[in-house]
Write a protein that holds these residues in place. Sequence first.
Motif, PDB file in Angstrom:
ATOM      1  N   UNK A 184      21.711  58.712  23.975  1.00 32.57           N
ATOM      2  CA  UNK A 184      22.924  59.253  24.579  1.00 32.57           C
ATOM      3  C   UNK A 184      23.570  58.297  25.565  1.00 32.57           C
ATOM      4  N   UNK A 185      22.998  57.122  25.756  1.00 32.06           N
ATOM      5  CA  UNK A 185      23.554  56.157  26.710  1.00 32.06           C
ATOM      6  C   UNK A 185      24.805  55.493  26.140  1.00 32.06           C
ATOM      7  N   UNK A 186      25.757  55.243  27.022  1.00 30.09           N
ATOM      8  CA  UNK A 186      27.032  54.651  26.629  1.00 30.09           C
ATOM      9  C   UNK A 186      27.126  53.232  27.188  1.00 30.09           C
ATOM     10  N   UNK A 187      27.781  52.358  26.440  1.00 28.95           N
ATOM     11  CA  UNK A 187      27.787  50.933  26.783  1.00 28.95           C
ATOM     12  C   UNK A 187      29.171  50.330  26.605  1.00 28.95           C
ATOM     13  N   UNK A 188      29.413  49.265  27.372  1.00 29.31           N
ATOM     14  CA  UNK A 188      30.551  48.408  27.060  1.00 29.31           C
ATOM     15  C   UNK A 188      30.009  47.034  26.685  1.00 29.31           C
ATOM     16  N   UNK A 245      34.064  58.195  26.581  1.00 31.72           N
ATOM     17  CA  UNK A 245      32.968  57.234  26.631  1.00 31.72           C
ATOM     18  C   UNK A 245      33.129  56.382  27.887  1.00 31.72           C
ATOM     19  N   UNK A 246      32.088  56.313  28.708  1.00 28.51           N
ATOM     20  CA  UNK A 246      32.188  55.568  29.959  1.00 28.51           C
ATOM     21  C   UNK A 246      32.377  54.070  29.712  1.00 28.51           C
ATOM     22  N   UNK A 247      31.893  53.593  28.577  1.00 27.42           N
ATOM     23  CA  UNK A 247      32.146  52.199  28.217  1.00 27.42           C
ATOM     24  C   UNK A 247      33.626  51.948  27.989  1.00 27.42           C
ATOM     25  N   UNK A 248      34.286  52.900  27.369  1.00 24.59           N
ATOM     26  CA  UNK A 248      35.735  52.784  27.156  1.00 24.59           C
ATOM     27  C   UNK A 248      36.456  52.774  28.500  1.00 24.59           C
ATOM     28  N   UNK A 249      35.985  53.584  29.450  1.00 21.87           N
ATOM     29  CA  UNK A 249      36.583  53.597  30.792  1.00 21.87           C
ATOM     30  C   UNK A 249      36.540  52.200  31.418  1.00 21.87           C
ATOM     31  N   UNK A 250      35.391  51.538  31.316  1.00 22.03           N
ATOM     32  CA  UNK A 250      35.242  50.204  31.890  1.00 22.03           C
ATOM     33  C   UNK A 250      36.166  49.207  31.200  1.00 22.03           C
ATOM     34  N   UNK A 251      36.190  49.257  29.876  1.00 18.59           N
ATOM     35  CA  UNK A 251      37.012  48.321  29.102  1.00 18.59           C
ATOM     36  C   UNK A 251      38.490  48.490  29.409  1.00 18.59           C
ATOM     37  N   UNK A 252      38.971  49.738  29.395  1.00 20.73           N
ATOM     38  CA  UNK A 252      40.392  49.968  29.650  1.00 20.73           C
ATOM     39  C   UNK A 252      40.754  49.631  31.091  1.00 20.73           C
ATOM     40  N   UNK A 253      39.832  49.865  32.032  1.00 20.82           N
ATOM     41  CA  UNK A 253      40.086  49.476  33.411  1.00 20.82           C
ATOM     42  C   UNK A 253      40.194  47.979  33.566  1.00 20.82           C
ATOM     43  N   UNK A 254      39.326  47.246  32.882  1.00 23.24           N
ATOM     44  CA  UNK A 254      39.395  45.789  32.949  1.00 23.24           C
ATOM     45  C   UNK A 254      40.689  45.278  32.345  1.00 23.24           C
ATOM     46  N   UNK A 255      41.080  45.840  31.223  1.00 24.46           N
ATOM     47  CA  UNK A 255      42.328  45.409  30.590  1.00 24.46           C
ATOM     48  C   UNK A 255      43.528  45.708  31.480  1.00 24.46           C
ATOM     49  N   UNK A 256      43.453  46.795  32.234  1.00 23.49           N
ATOM     50  CA  UNK A 256      44.556  47.152  33.110  1.00 23.49           C
ATOM     51  C   UNK A 256      44.646  46.213  34.307  1.00 23.49           C
ATOM     52  N   UNK A 257      43.513  45.801  34.847  1.00 22.80           N
ATOM     53  CA  UNK A 257      43.517  45.066  36.112  1.00 22.80           C
ATOM     54  C   UNK A 257      43.453  43.559  35.948  1.00 22.80           C
TER      55      UNK A 257
END
Length: 452
Positions: free
Chosen positions: A359-363, A330-342
């Motif tokens: 089918x749209x993905x969100x954070x 999920x691209x929303x998960x990508x954004x969330x985990x990236x923010x938590x990492x940085x």
Amino acid sequence: MSSPLPNRAERYAKGKSLRKVTPRGAHGKLVGPMDRDANAILAAQNKTRLPALIPLRAELMASNPFAYLRGAAAVMAHDLQWQPMVGAKVQACGDCHLMNFGAFATPEDNILFDINDFDETLPGVDFTVDLKRLAASIVVAAADLGLAAAKRRALAATAVRAYRKRMDSLSYLTPLEIWHSRIDLESETRKFRNAALRRKIEVLIARARGRGLDRDDNFPRLAESGAPVVHDKAPRIFHFPADSDAARGFDPKAALAAYRDMLAPAVRNLLDRYALRDFVFKAVGVGSVGTYCYVGLYMTSDDEPIFLQMKEAVHSVLEVLDDRLAYKGNQGERVVEGQRMMQAASDIFLGWTRNKKSGRQYYVRILKNRRLGAMSEIAEETGIAEYARLCGRTLARAHARSGDPAMMSGYMGDSDAFDEAIGDFAVAYAKQTEIDHQAWASIQKSAGGAKK
């Protein structure tokens, strides 16, 4: 037992050895096919965006080269794939320009300075990718301020030097110490040589602590009638009909229920003390205008509000750098985990969801309005140097959480060779940005004339 990890000296030496493959001076040139059609790259992004907002995106990007650069992350990612890489990988911001940094108040009432946009974040990216975008944005912003060419280049090199020195100091810390390191804005402000800028930020900090920051025009407001609804301010914030494209992009009941289910129990309990009372569409940023983004007004039984933002997450523009970087979840998960990492102190409401029908993905995140002011408030001839230096130091801290600071420090070294090379690249890319902006603005002007 596993074999021992290489120590700092060994990792530093490894970084230094990378210069043989990619000399530091190699970063000074803009290479690759610059005859690409930048307008076509940007137009391709419009295919999945809200049609009604595409003209607003075009208008904003046509206003000046810096606005264009902000909206053209996809174009720069395309160009960066041809540039020299070092082989030292980090969790990248992906859209690391001057305006994507800001100040935030933590629950402990500390005011931190950090990266604040992670839409394009991606793991496993060469650290030079973020650094080159930051440096280029400094040169373009300085040109908009009317600064001389030599001053623009010097400002870019200043930010890179701050990054290099901060990375070196971080390389002596333990991984846990790096993880807990942060950029305290109050402490950083005391180091500023620009007294006017220092006073301005001190006032900002005092107002933030007193909850006295003014809300900008793009922050939701409650209707003056007192009803628990958001005040419309088209084209940025608006309610929408049930049969519209905006309505088809997100189903609040199902998608927010899925978001709630993925939260940690403690945060879920906190969210359950609020109820959704209103739901609007919100156009955000420059490059993101037209992507599907919503704001939910949540209120307690005593009418105490919070706003949650649900922003569409699509594939990162950085995936063009290497097919192996493609994020499959999920691209929303990508954004969330990236923010938590940085980020040093992430929002507890961070989460992700998916709208099944579209089918749209969100954070999802809490919407705050307690950021450092816009560039116009701080970008003076001397103030921008302080700000550029602060952004460089902040980026180094963010990269050190996922990358190897000793290896990156070993590559960059003690001299200014790396700083000057990135400064040269930034100047070259700023010139290319001016060319691309002119082509974009010309198209928009022609389209406007045709409509008339």
